[in-house]
Design an enzyme around this catalytic site. Sequence first.
Site, PDB file in Angstrom:
ATOM      1  N   GLY A 165      35.709  31.419  43.708  1.00 43.86           N
ATOM      2  CA  GLY A 165      37.065  31.859  43.364  1.00 43.86           C
ATOM      3  C   GLY A 165      37.874  32.130  44.618  1.00 43.86           C
ATOM      4  CB  ALA A 166      37.332  31.106  48.063  1.00 46.40           C
ATOM      5  CB  SER A 167      41.497  28.473  44.973  1.00 52.45           C
ATOM      6  OG  SER A 167      41.375  29.114  43.716  1.00 52.45           O
ATOM      7  CE  LYS A 175      34.867  40.733  36.342  1.00 54.87           C
ATOM      8  NZ  LYS A 175      34.556  39.911  37.524  1.00 54.87           N
ATOM      9  CB  VAL A 225      31.406  29.659  38.277  1.00 54.51           C
ATOM     10  CG1 VAL A 225      31.528  29.667  39.790  1.00 54.51           C
ATOM     11  CG2 VAL A 225      32.590  30.359  37.629  1.00 54.51           C
ATOM     12  CE1 TYR A 249      37.640  40.396  34.157  1.00 52.82           C
ATOM     13  CE2 TYR A 249      37.984  42.752  33.856  1.00 52.82           C
ATOM     14  CZ  TYR A 249      37.956  41.645  34.679  1.00 52.82           C
ATOM     15  OH  TYR A 249      38.235  41.777  36.024  1.00 52.82           O
ATOM     16  CB  ALA A 250      34.587  45.771  29.218  1.00 52.69           C
ATOM     17  CB  ALA A 251      30.606  42.591  27.488  1.00 53.42           C
TER      18      ALA A 251
HETATM   19  P1  NAP Z   1      42.864  35.442  40.340  1.00 56.79           P
HETATM   20  O1  NAP Z   1      43.974  35.570  41.323  1.00 56.79           O
HETATM   21  O2  NAP Z   1      43.136  35.026  38.948  1.00 56.79           O
HETATM   22  O3  NAP Z   1      41.734  34.522  40.971  1.00 56.79           O
HETATM   23  C1  NAP Z   1      40.615  34.124  40.242  1.00 56.79           C
HETATM   24  C2  NAP Z   1      39.850  33.124  41.055  1.00 56.79           C
HETATM   25  O4  NAP Z   1      38.720  32.708  40.285  1.00 56.79           O
HETATM   26  C3  NAP Z   1      40.654  31.908  41.410  1.00 56.79           C
HETATM   27  O5  NAP Z   1      40.416  31.557  42.741  1.00 56.79           O
HETATM   28  C4  NAP Z   1      40.111  30.831  40.466  1.00 56.79           C
HETATM   29  O6  NAP Z   1      40.160  29.575  41.120  1.00 56.79           O
HETATM   30  C5  NAP Z   1      38.670  31.295  40.299  1.00 56.79           C
HETATM   31  N1  NAP Z   1      38.060  30.791  39.084  1.00 56.79           N
HETATM   32  C6  NAP Z   1      38.398  31.047  37.806  1.00 56.79           C
HETATM   33  N2  NAP Z   1      37.632  30.351  36.961  1.00 56.79           N
HETATM   34  C7  NAP Z   1      36.787  29.623  37.730  1.00 56.79           C
HETATM   35  C8  NAP Z   1      35.764  28.677  37.447  1.00 56.79           C
HETATM   36  N3  NAP Z   1      35.441  28.324  36.202  1.00 56.79           N
HETATM   37  N4  NAP Z   1      35.091  28.130  38.503  1.00 56.79           N
HETATM   38  C9  NAP Z   1      35.405  28.464  39.762  1.00 56.79           C
HETATM   39  N5  NAP Z   1      36.363  29.331  40.100  1.00 56.79           N
HETATM   40  C10 NAP Z   1      37.046  29.899  39.080  1.00 56.79           C
HETATM   41  O7  NAP Z   1      42.128  36.856  40.177  1.00 56.79           O
HETATM   42  P2  NAP Z   1      41.720  38.014  41.202  1.00 56.79           P
HETATM   43  O8  NAP Z   1      42.480  39.215  40.777  1.00 56.79           O
HETATM   44  O9  NAP Z   1      41.749  37.562  42.610  1.00 56.79           O
HETATM   45  O10 NAP Z   1      40.215  38.226  40.702  1.00 56.79           O
HETATM   46  C11 NAP Z   1      39.085  37.951  41.492  1.00 56.79           C
HETATM   47  C12 NAP Z   1      37.903  38.711  40.906  1.00 56.79           C
HETATM   48  O11 NAP Z   1      38.178  40.112  40.957  1.00 56.79           O
HETATM   49  C13 NAP Z   1      37.635  38.388  39.428  1.00 56.79           C
HETATM   50  O12 NAP Z   1      36.248  38.356  39.201  1.00 56.79           O
HETATM   51  C14 NAP Z   1      38.249  39.578  38.718  1.00 56.79           C
HETATM   52  O13 NAP Z   1      37.644  39.795  37.467  1.00 56.79           O
HETATM   53  C15 NAP Z   1      37.968  40.683  39.690  1.00 56.79           C
HETATM   54  N6  NAP Z   1      38.823  41.856  39.538  1.00 56.79           N
HETATM   55  C16 NAP Z   1      40.166  41.786  39.735  1.00 56.79           C
HETATM   56  C17 NAP Z   1      40.941  42.929  39.565  1.00 56.79           C
HETATM   57  C18 NAP Z   1      42.428  42.942  39.785  1.00 56.79           C
HETATM   58  O14 NAP Z   1      43.046  43.986  39.517  1.00 56.79           O
HETATM   59  N7  NAP Z   1      43.045  41.876  40.227  1.00 56.79           N
HETATM   60  C19 NAP Z   1      40.333  44.137  39.202  1.00 56.79           C
HETATM   61  C20 NAP Z   1      38.960  44.163  39.011  1.00 56.79           C
HETATM   62  C21 NAP Z   1      38.208  43.028  39.188  1.00 56.79           C
HETATM   63  P3  NAP Z   1      40.473  28.144  40.448  1.00 56.79           P
HETATM   64  O15 NAP Z   1      41.489  28.383  39.365  1.00 56.79           O
HETATM   65  O16 NAP Z   1      40.955  27.328  41.598  1.00 56.79           O
HETATM   66  O17 NAP Z   1      39.151  27.682  39.928  1.00 56.79           O
END
Ligand code: NAP
Length: 247
Positions: A13-15, A159, A64, A155-157
């Site tokens: 998810g590094a994009s 995480k 993934v 989502y909660a389940a």
């Molecule tokens: P985001 O901006 O939506 O980024 C999500 C990333 O996951 C994107 O790079 C996306 O890349 C990748 N992704 C999604 N589905 C994928 C798949 N099937 N295969 C490979 N890559 C996939 O969200 P974020 O806020 O940065 O979240 C990153 C992590 O932090 C997540 O696990 C999220 O649950 C967690 N988190 C976020 C928050 C918050 O407040 N933002 C809070 C708690 C936890 P592509 O679309 O290019 O595949």
Amino acid sequence: MLSLEGKIALVTGASQGIGKACAIALARAGASVAVAARNEVKLQEVVNEIAGQGGTAKAFVLDVASEESIKTTAKAVLEHFGSVHILVNNAGITRDTLLLRMKRADWDDVLTTNLTGVFLLTQSLISSMMKARWGRIINISSIVGETGQAGQANYAASKAGLIGFTKAVARELASRNITSNAVAPGYIATAMTAVLGDKYHAAMLGQIPLGREGKEEEVAHAVRFLASDEASYITGHVLDVNGGMYM
Ligand code: NAP
């Protein structure tokens, strides 16, 4: 500053968002970074940004939610870099809706991406860490995995499941000098939270003692610390990065 010179990291998810910030932070500390996600164009931009700062990175297209993609990508990363020492399982999605309305597909999509993908990718890479007798597994969980949240049963389940997975793996791999930790972000300003709307945003801010949303970099700094030698005696831990929202 802590150094990750000579270490190879893979960030899913590094994009964009938190994953991108983690990749940049690890590269700045000296690690070579495999940046993985589905969007190749965005991944290449991250690679270019890291290279522009004098770091080393390579893009790998990875879904993934697909076992085949995980196996192919893990193989490709190992072939290119020789090993993986640091795995940041960050890719994640939401499909929010109340339990009564939640479709089986909403449940399956979230669990497959957020939890099953982590199991499969971690399993594919631990032999490399065992061989090196050094490894860091860092799973991005969420405050919601600790507190629950209405509208996010799936989502909660996923995480909360990640936290159990993190601790089980910590116990299994400790004798190999591999640590396994989770980072649980609170409310972080990314694309994931941008869609939630002003009313939700105001309600969230009211629950955060530090009075603001978190930045992607603030999560990345916690990840970089857990990846370093400075965190060598920390395993099975859940590091909250949430401005005091849950304590
Ligand atoms: P985001 O901006 O939506 O980024 C999500 C990333 O996951 C994107 O790079 C996306 O890349 C990748 N992704 C999604 N589905 C994928 C798949 N099937 N295969 C490979 N890559 C996939 O969200 P974020 O806020 O940065 O979240 C990153 C992590 O932090 C997540 O696990 C999220 O649950 C967690 N988190 C976020 C928050 C918050 O407040 N933002 C809070 C708690 C936890 P592509 O679309 O290019 O595949």
